[in-house]
Design an enzyme around this catalytic site. Structure first.
Site, PDB file in Angstrom:
ATOM      1  N   VAL A 181      -8.877  28.572  -0.413  1.00  0.00           N
ATOM      2  CA  VAL A 181      -8.372  29.548  -1.133  1.00  0.00           C
ATOM      3  C   VAL A 181      -6.955  28.945  -1.359  1.00  0.00           C
ATOM      4  O   VAL A 181      -6.086  28.696  -0.612  1.00  0.00           O
ATOM      5  CB  VAL A 181      -8.244  31.159  -0.444  1.00  0.00           C
ATOM      6  CG1 VAL A 181      -7.360  31.843  -0.955  1.00  0.00           C
ATOM      7  CG2 VAL A 181      -9.626  31.340  -0.257  1.00  0.00           C
ATOM      8  N   HIS A 182      -6.608  28.664  -2.563  1.00  0.00           N
ATOM      9  CA  HIS A 182      -5.381  27.924  -2.911  1.00  0.00           C
ATOM     10  C   HIS A 182      -4.581  28.732  -3.942  1.00  0.00           C
ATOM     11  O   HIS A 182      -5.020  29.223  -5.002  1.00  0.00           O
ATOM     12  CB  HIS A 182      -5.697  26.519  -3.410  1.00  0.00           C
ATOM     13  CG  HIS A 182      -4.281  25.721  -3.715  1.00  0.00           C
ATOM     14  ND1 HIS A 182      -3.903  25.005  -2.525  1.00  0.00           N
ATOM     15  CD2 HIS A 182      -3.557  25.473  -4.564  1.00  0.00           C
ATOM     16  CE1 HIS A 182      -2.854  24.298  -2.976  1.00  0.00           C
ATOM     17  NE2 HIS A 182      -2.617  24.630  -4.367  1.00  0.00           N
TER      18      HIS A 182
ATOM     19  N   GLU B  46      -1.834  29.330  -6.669  1.00  0.00           N
ATOM     20  CA  GLU B  46      -0.992  28.166  -7.516  1.00  0.00           C
ATOM     21  C   GLU B  46       0.536  27.786  -6.969  1.00  0.00           C
ATOM     22  O   GLU B  46       1.140  28.646  -6.531  1.00  0.00           O
ATOM     23  CB  GLU B  46      -0.671  29.090  -9.077  1.00  0.00           C
ATOM     24  CG  GLU B  46      -0.095  28.368 -10.097  1.00  0.00           C
ATOM     25  CD  GLU B  46       0.255  29.193 -11.029  1.00  0.00           C
ATOM     26  OE1 GLU B  46       0.173  28.517 -12.227  1.00  0.00           O
ATOM     27  OE2 GLU B  46       0.209  30.268 -11.149  1.00  0.00           O
ATOM     28  N   CYS B  47       0.898  26.641  -7.043  1.00  0.00           N
ATOM     29  CA  CYS B  47       2.127  26.124  -6.906  1.00  0.00           C
ATOM     30  C   CYS B  47       2.381  24.996  -8.011  1.00  0.00           C
ATOM     31  O   CYS B  47       2.179  23.904  -7.758  1.00  0.00           O
ATOM     32  CB  CYS B  47       2.095  25.425  -5.428  1.00  0.00           C
ATOM     33  SG  CYS B  47       3.867  24.748  -5.360  1.00  0.00           S
TER      34      CYS B  47
ATOM     35  N   CYS C 144       2.060  22.037  -0.713  1.00  0.00           N
ATOM     36  CA  CYS C 144       0.829  22.762  -1.741  1.00  0.00           C
ATOM     37  C   CYS C 144       0.059  21.708  -2.242  1.00  0.00           C
ATOM     38  O   CYS C 144      -0.971  21.589  -2.294  1.00  0.00           O
ATOM     39  CB  CYS C 144       1.732  23.558  -2.797  1.00  0.00           C
ATOM     40  SG  CYS C 144       2.598  25.118  -1.896  1.00  0.00           S
TER      41      CYS C 144
ATOM     42  N   THR D  63      12.713  29.310   3.751  1.00  0.00           N
ATOM     43  CA  THR D  63      11.764  29.826   2.707  1.00  0.00           C
ATOM     44  C   THR D  63      11.740  31.477   2.650  1.00  0.00           C
ATOM     45  O   THR D  63      11.687  32.314   1.590  1.00  0.00           O
ATOM     46  CB  THR D  63      10.419  29.219   2.735  1.00  0.00           C
ATOM     47  OG1 THR D  63       9.384  29.699   1.633  1.00  0.00           O
ATOM     48  CG2 THR D  63       9.710  29.284   4.099  1.00  0.00           C
TER      49      THR D  63
ATOM     50  N   ASP E 121       5.507  36.897   2.000  1.00  0.00           N
ATOM     51  CA  ASP E 121       4.505  36.468   1.460  1.00  0.00           C
ATOM     52  C   ASP E 121       4.049  37.487   0.656  1.00  0.00           C
ATOM     53  O   ASP E 121       3.333  38.410   1.110  1.00  0.00           O
ATOM     54  CB  ASP E 121       3.292  35.917   2.303  1.00  0.00           C
ATOM     55  CG  ASP E 121       2.429  35.116   1.917  1.00  0.00           C
ATOM     56  OD1 ASP E 121       1.999  35.388   0.640  1.00  0.00           O
ATOM     57  OD2 ASP E 121       1.403  34.427   2.380  1.00  0.00           O
TER      58      ASP E 121
ATOM     59  N   ARG F  49       1.462  37.622  -1.362  1.00  0.00           N
ATOM     60  CA  ARG F  49       0.071  37.307  -1.868  1.00  0.00           C
ATOM     61  C   ARG F  49      -0.940  38.503  -1.568  1.00  0.00           C
ATOM     62  O   ARG F  49      -0.911  38.775  -0.258  1.00  0.00           O
ATOM     63  CB  ARG F  49      -0.473  35.801  -1.523  1.00  0.00           C
ATOM     64  CG  ARG F  49       0.414  34.658  -2.221  1.00  0.00           C
ATOM     65  CD  ARG F  49       0.018  33.313  -1.652  1.00  0.00           C
ATOM     66  NE  ARG F  49       0.353  33.250  -0.246  1.00  0.00           N
ATOM     67  CZ  ARG F  49       0.175  32.195   0.373  1.00  0.00           C
ATOM     68  NH1 ARG F  49      -0.538  30.833  -0.043  1.00  0.00           N
ATOM     69  NH2 ARG F  49       0.587  32.141   1.824  1.00  0.00           N
TER      70      ARG F  49
ATOM     71  N   LYS G 279      -4.950  34.297   5.415  1.00  0.00           N
ATOM     72  CA  LYS G 279      -6.081  34.162   4.611  1.00  0.00           C
ATOM     73  C   LYS G 279      -7.402  34.641   5.615  1.00  0.00           C
ATOM     74  O   LYS G 279      -8.215  35.390   5.165  1.00  0.00           O
ATOM     75  CB  LYS G 279      -6.189  32.709   4.135  1.00  0.00           C
ATOM     76  CG  LYS G 279      -5.244  32.439   3.198  1.00  0.00           C
ATOM     77  CD  LYS G 279      -5.360  31.084   2.719  1.00  0.00           C
ATOM     78  CE  LYS G 279      -4.204  30.782   1.584  1.00  0.00           C
ATOM     79  NZ  LYS G 279      -4.308  29.283   1.300  1.00  0.00           N
TER      80      LYS G 279
END
Length: 187
Positions: free
Chosen positions: A46-47, A49-50, A63, A109, A121, A123, A149
């Site tokens: 599961v990636h 977008e970057c 990434c 970050t 995060d 996501r 995840k």
């Protein structure tokens, strides 16, 4: 969920030959990159977008290297990359660039995201479960270092976690340290 699904198409790449399929959810178009046959317990990455890492080769993150690792691994072993359109931990490209500017001033970050009014995060992973269900996948080997995840996938059995190993560089050492210490990444 109102989701439109594309046809499958072939995608020959420098990593190997894959099949792709798109899942459109509103204005976000997520991509599945597969090496078939998937088998009973496919490897899944599961990636999120970057653009800066995946496309421009940014050294501020890991990434792009994680995506390359996953594509190489899946080209050899079969499985899929679920490429989610969640740029910058889902804060969008504009805010990600603003977070980069804050990082240039010394914020880590997570602190940068907080300064912009976001959580560490943003996501979500509902689309992953939709996609896995679409293909009838109930068990996976998950290619990840991110415990969030693992925790977020409730409708699929994770048989194994396969770690992603990348080499740190002087530009992302602090970033990786923060991911490990503050976000619990398994590095």
């Amino acid at each position: 969920m109102d989701i439109k699904v594309s046809e499958k198409a072939n995608l020959p790449t420098k990593y190997g030959d894959f099949t792709i399929q798109c899942f459109a959810q509103g204005c976000k178009e997520h991509l599945v990159i597969m090496k078939e046959p998937l088998g009973d317990v496919p490897v899944v990455r599961v990636h999120s977008e970057c653009l800066t890492g995946d496309t421009l080769g940014s050294k501020k993150c890991d990434c792009g290297e994680q995506l390359e690792f996953a594509l190489n691994y899946i080209a050899k072993h079969g499985g899929m990359v679920i490429y989610l359109r969640q740029e910058g931990r889902n804060i969008g490209l504009l805010n990600k660039v603003n977070a980069y500017a804050l990082q240039d001033r010394g914020y880590d970050t997570i602190e940068a995201n907080h300064q912009l009014g976001f959580s560490a995060d943003e996501r979500t992973y509902e689309m992953v479960e939709f996609i896995l269900d679409f293909y009838g996948i109930k068990k996976i080997k998950l290619l990840t270092n991110n415990p969030k995840k693992i925790e977020s996938l409730k409708d699929v059995e994770i048989i194994e976690r396969i770690p992603i190993k990348v080499t740190p560089n002087p530009h992302n050492e602090k970033y990786l340290q923060i991911k490990k210490e503050k976000m619990g990444h398994l590095l």
